[in-house]
Design a protein around this motif. Structure first.
Motif, PDB file in Angstrom:
ATOM      1  N   LEU A   1     -12.544   8.757   3.446  1.00  0.00           N
ATOM      2  CA  LEU A   1     -12.291   7.770   2.398  1.00  0.00           C
ATOM      3  C   LEU A   1     -12.095   8.442   1.048  1.00  0.00           C
ATOM      4  O   LEU A   1     -11.253   8.038   0.247  1.00  0.00           O
ATOM      5  N   ARG A   2     -12.884   9.454   0.767  1.00  0.00           N
ATOM      6  CA  ARG A   2     -12.824  10.120  -0.529  1.00  0.00           C
ATOM      7  C   ARG A   2     -11.660  11.094  -0.623  1.00  0.00           C
ATOM      8  O   ARG A   2     -10.993  11.198  -1.648  1.00  0.00           O
ATOM      9  N   ARG A   3     -11.383  11.791   0.481  1.00  0.00           N
ATOM     10  CA  ARG A   3     -10.411  12.875   0.394  1.00  0.00           C
ATOM     11  C   ARG A   3      -8.998  12.443   0.782  1.00  0.00           C
ATOM     12  O   ARG A   3      -8.051  12.680   0.040  1.00  0.00           O
ATOM     13  N   THR A   4      -8.849  11.789   1.932  1.00  0.00           N
ATOM     14  CA  THR A   4      -7.490  11.471   2.371  1.00  0.00           C
ATOM     15  C   THR A   4      -6.953  10.215   1.708  1.00  0.00           C
ATOM     16  O   THR A   4      -5.758  10.094   1.483  1.00  0.00           O
ATOM     17  N   ASP A   5      -7.832   9.242   1.397  1.00  0.00           N
ATOM     18  CA  ASP A   5      -7.356   8.076   0.661  1.00  0.00           C
ATOM     19  C   ASP A   5      -7.188   8.383  -0.820  1.00  0.00           C
ATOM     20  O   ASP A   5      -6.609   7.591  -1.559  1.00  0.00           O
ATOM     21  N   ALA A   6      -7.729   9.526  -1.253  1.00  0.00           N
ATOM     22  CA  ALA A   6      -7.520  10.059  -2.597  1.00  0.00           C
ATOM     23  C   ALA A   6      -7.714   9.034  -3.704  1.00  0.00           C
ATOM     24  O   ALA A   6      -6.825   8.822  -4.519  1.00  0.00           O
TER      25      ALA A   6
ATOM     26  N   LEU B   1     -13.312  -1.704   2.701  1.00  0.00           N
ATOM     27  CA  LEU B   1     -13.414  -0.667   1.670  1.00  0.00           C
ATOM     28  C   LEU B   1     -12.050  -0.067   1.372  1.00  0.00           C
ATOM     29  O   LEU B   1     -11.693   0.153   0.206  1.00  0.00           O
ATOM     30  N   ARG B   2     -11.282   0.213   2.407  1.00  0.00           N
ATOM     31  CA  ARG B   2      -9.956   0.802   2.202  1.00  0.00           C
ATOM     32  C   ARG B   2      -9.061  -0.132   1.390  1.00  0.00           C
ATOM     33  O   ARG B   2      -8.333   0.310   0.489  1.00  0.00           O
ATOM     34  N   ASN B   3      -9.095  -1.423   1.694  1.00  0.00           N
ATOM     35  CA  ASN B   3      -8.252  -2.369   0.964  1.00  0.00           C
ATOM     36  C   ASN B   3      -8.718  -2.553  -0.472  1.00  0.00           C
ATOM     37  O   ASN B   3      -7.889  -2.706  -1.385  1.00  0.00           O
ATOM     38  N   LEU B   4     -10.019  -2.529  -0.704  1.00  0.00           N
ATOM     39  CA  LEU B   4     -10.523  -2.612  -2.080  1.00  0.00           C
ATOM     40  C   LEU B   4     -10.122  -1.389  -2.885  1.00  0.00           C
ATOM     41  O   LEU B   4      -9.755  -1.493  -4.065  1.00  0.00           O
ATOM     42  N   ILE B   5     -10.175  -0.222  -2.260  1.00  0.00           N
ATOM     43  CA  ILE B   5      -9.738   1.003  -2.945  1.00  0.00           C
ATOM     44  C   ILE B   5      -8.250   0.925  -3.267  1.00  0.00           C
ATOM     45  O   ILE B   5      -7.826   1.241  -4.388  1.00  0.00           O
ATOM     46  N   ALA B   6      -7.429   0.510  -2.292  1.00  0.00           N
ATOM     47  CA  ALA B   6      -5.986   0.400  -2.528  1.00  0.00           C
ATOM     48  C   ALA B   6      -5.693  -0.586  -3.645  1.00  0.00           C
ATOM     49  O   ALA B   6      -4.787  -0.367  -4.464  1.00  0.00           O
TER      50      ALA B   6
ATOM     51  N   VAL C   1       0.852  -1.189   0.000  1.00  0.00           N
ATOM     52  CA  VAL C   1       0.000   0.000   0.000  1.00  0.00           C
ATOM     53  C   VAL C   1       0.889   1.241   0.000  1.00  0.00           C
ATOM     54  O   VAL C   1       1.788   1.354   0.836  1.00  0.00           O
ATOM     55  N   PRO C   2       0.670   2.179  -0.921  1.00  0.00           N
ATOM     56  CA  PRO C   2       1.494   3.396  -0.944  1.00  0.00           C
ATOM     57  C   PRO C   2       1.375   4.168   0.363  1.00  0.00           C
ATOM     58  O   PRO C   2       0.337   4.145   1.032  1.00  0.00           O
ATOM     59  N   GLU C   3       2.421   4.869   0.710  1.00  0.00           N
ATOM     60  CA  GLU C   3       2.478   5.550   1.997  1.00  0.00           C
ATOM     61  C   GLU C   3       1.391   6.614   2.128  1.00  0.00           C
ATOM     62  O   GLU C   3       0.845   6.823   3.214  1.00  0.00           O
ATOM     63  N   ASN C   4       1.038   7.291   1.024  1.00  0.00           N
ATOM     64  CA  ASN C   4       0.021   8.339   1.118  1.00  0.00           C
ATOM     65  C   ASN C   4      -1.354   7.766   1.471  1.00  0.00           C
ATOM     66  O   ASN C   4      -2.191   8.448   2.046  1.00  0.00           O
ATOM     67  N   ILE C   5      -1.602   6.501   1.139  1.00  0.00           N
ATOM     68  CA  ILE C   5      -2.853   5.844   1.514  1.00  0.00           C
ATOM     69  C   ILE C   5      -2.708   5.166   2.878  1.00  0.00           C
ATOM     70  O   ILE C   5      -3.599   5.253   3.723  1.00  0.00           O
ATOM     71  N   ARG C   6      -1.570   4.535   3.105  1.00  0.00           N
ATOM     72  CA  ARG C   6      -1.368   3.795   4.359  1.00  0.00           C
ATOM     73  C   ARG C   6      -1.466   4.712   5.566  1.00  0.00           C
ATOM     74  O   ARG C   6      -2.062   4.334   6.587  1.00  0.00           O
TER      75      ARG C   6
END
Length: 457
Positions: A377-382, A317-322, A42-47
């Motif tokens: 989820l929309r803004r910080t996980d970008a 949801l976070r893992n599916l987005i990543a 997972v990229p650091e900006n998402i992690r």
């Protein structure tokens, strides 16, 4: 004009240019490695938005978290006994043939990971064998414990009998859906085949049952009815998270319009505003996944499947987005869903509207927390979305078109309804607003009278 000679710079470059060219050559000789990779860090900006969501809690699967002290106890208490059960009755020759096959696939299996795996060949194959045997035994034992009970009313109901590791099943399922905690499905399917379990249990049915359980965890009210979800879907999925992602995807003729302008998202009304415009929200029950959102303009009804908000489901949801953000060709369906829900949810009042209609069932402490989760989820996980292939484009375009076609009278009624809902609940606020309007009207009349008096002069 005097010509100035360039200064001679004496630098001993040594073998650096040759080494650099050799590195480029080796990279060009393996162009398929990056394309084949389906398991990513997972990229650091998402992690950094939520580290815990991307860390397995009880089991490591694959090389990224292998060997951590945290998982040594469960490796000894659960993984090894499960693998032992799976291979019971197997001959040493059978195990040798499996190891030879995994050795033959080793290069391809390593290419499934986006990072170079520093394990030796024996370590890598042993890890893959243990993880696959553990998962195969978990799926086999879980499948054998399923009872299908015919109910007097409605369809069949599935119940799970007690089995060895039932207490650990929720943790196993959660960990197998962490994006960094994946292993390729190929050796898992091979183990089922070579150990003869494919003759005893239906592999497609086993995975179907697992996917069904995960879907039910997301919403207990769904009438889960997947289309043909057997060998083709399994063969096209590279790992378990990919398989679940594929089981969510809806491909229906009703989603015709796909292109969406970014401005359509930024100006889309929230759930509270849509309700004030007399658009009804309905909990969609007969659907295949939480992605199946529709809008019926004739009935002014938006149907959205129920989603259970708890820590495990938000992590999923976070893992599916990543996964979508890094894996080529899987689409941006979950990311699109999150964008859409973020458009509907701006404040806790929007959450209250959706919760009132059983679209959101929250296990969190407050509606404010739910609103913050979707906004985050929309803004910080970008998540990146493809506006040229936005599966909810037609829904959003039709909703906005319906809102634009309202007459000025209806818009005025909506404004009054919204004011009444938000400001006229308290009588002192009502008196204050009424007084303010009255004095503004007096000021307007006074201004008009002054202008008319000046014109007569």
């Amino acid at each position: 004009m005097e010509i100035v000679e360039p200064l001679a710079i004496n630098i001993d470059l040594g073998d650096m240019p040759w080494n650099f060219m050799e590195k480029l050559r080796r990279a060009s000789d393996k162009p398929k490695e990056g394309i084949q990779a389906t398991i990513f860090r997972v990229p650091e900006n998402i992690r950094r938005t939520n580290v815990d969501s991307f860390e397995p809690k009880m089991f490591s699967l694959g090389p990224y978290h292998h060997g951590k002290q945290l998982f040594q106890a469960t490796d000894e208490r659960i993984k090894l006994p499960c693998a032992s059960n799976f291979f019971r009755g197997a001959m040493i020759g059978d195990l040798q043939r499996i190891v030879v096959q995994l050795k033959d696939w080793e290069s391809d299996l390593r290419c499934a990971y986006s990072e170079q795996i520093s394990m030796s060949s024996d370590e890598f194959v042993e890890m893959m064998l243990l993880d696959c045997a553990f998962m195969a035994e978990f799926l086999r034992e879980r499948c054998e414990s399923i009872k299908i009970i015919k109910m007097q009313e409605g369809g069949p109901r599935i119940e799970m009998e007690e089995y060895s590791w039932k207490w650990a099943a929720p943790s196993i399922i959660n960990d197998m859906l962490v994006v960094e905690n994946q292993f390729p499905l190929r050796p898992l399917l091979y183990l089922f085949e070579k150990c003869g379990w494919d003759d005893i249990i239906n592999i497609g049915g086993t995975f179907y049952s697992l996917m069904q359980q995960i879907h039910r965890n997301l919403s207990p009210t769904w009438r889960f009815n997947l289309r043909v979800r057997s060998d083709p879907l399994i063969d096209s999925s590279s790992h378990l998270l990919h398989l679940f992602h594929s089981s969510l995807i809806i491909v229906e003729p009703r989603y015709r319009e796909r292109r969406l302008h970014n401005t359509d998202l930024s100006s889309f009304p929230s759930a509270e505003m849509l309700q004030a415009m007399r658009i009804q929200f309905t909990n969609k029950i007969n659907c295949e996944s939480f992605l199946d959102i529709t809008f019926d303009a004739s009935k002014r009804s938006m149907e959205i499947p129920q989603f259970l908000i708890n820590d495990d489901n938000i992590s999923l949801l976070r893992n599916l987005i990543a996964f979508e953000q890094q894996c080529r060709g899987v689409g941006y369906y979950i990311s699109t869903y999150v964008w859409f829900m973020d458009c509907l949810i701006n404040t806790d009042r929007d959450v209250a509207v959706l919760r009132k209609h059983n679209i959101i069932v929250s296990r969190l402490r407050s509606d404010e927390e739910v609103a913050h989760i979707f906004n985050q989820l929309r803004r910080t996980d970008a998540p990146v979305v493809d506006f040229d292939n936005f599966y909810l484009a037609e829904v959003m375009i039709n909703v906005k078109s319906h809102c634009r076609n309202r007459t000025n009278i209806l818009c005025a009624l909506w404004n009054f309804s919204w004011l009444k809902q938000n400001y006229f609940k308290n009588r002192w606020v009502t008196i204050g607003v009424t007084a303010a309007v009255f004095f503004n009207l007096l000021t307007l009349v006074q201004t008009v009278y002054a202008v008319l008096s000046y014109a007569k002069q």
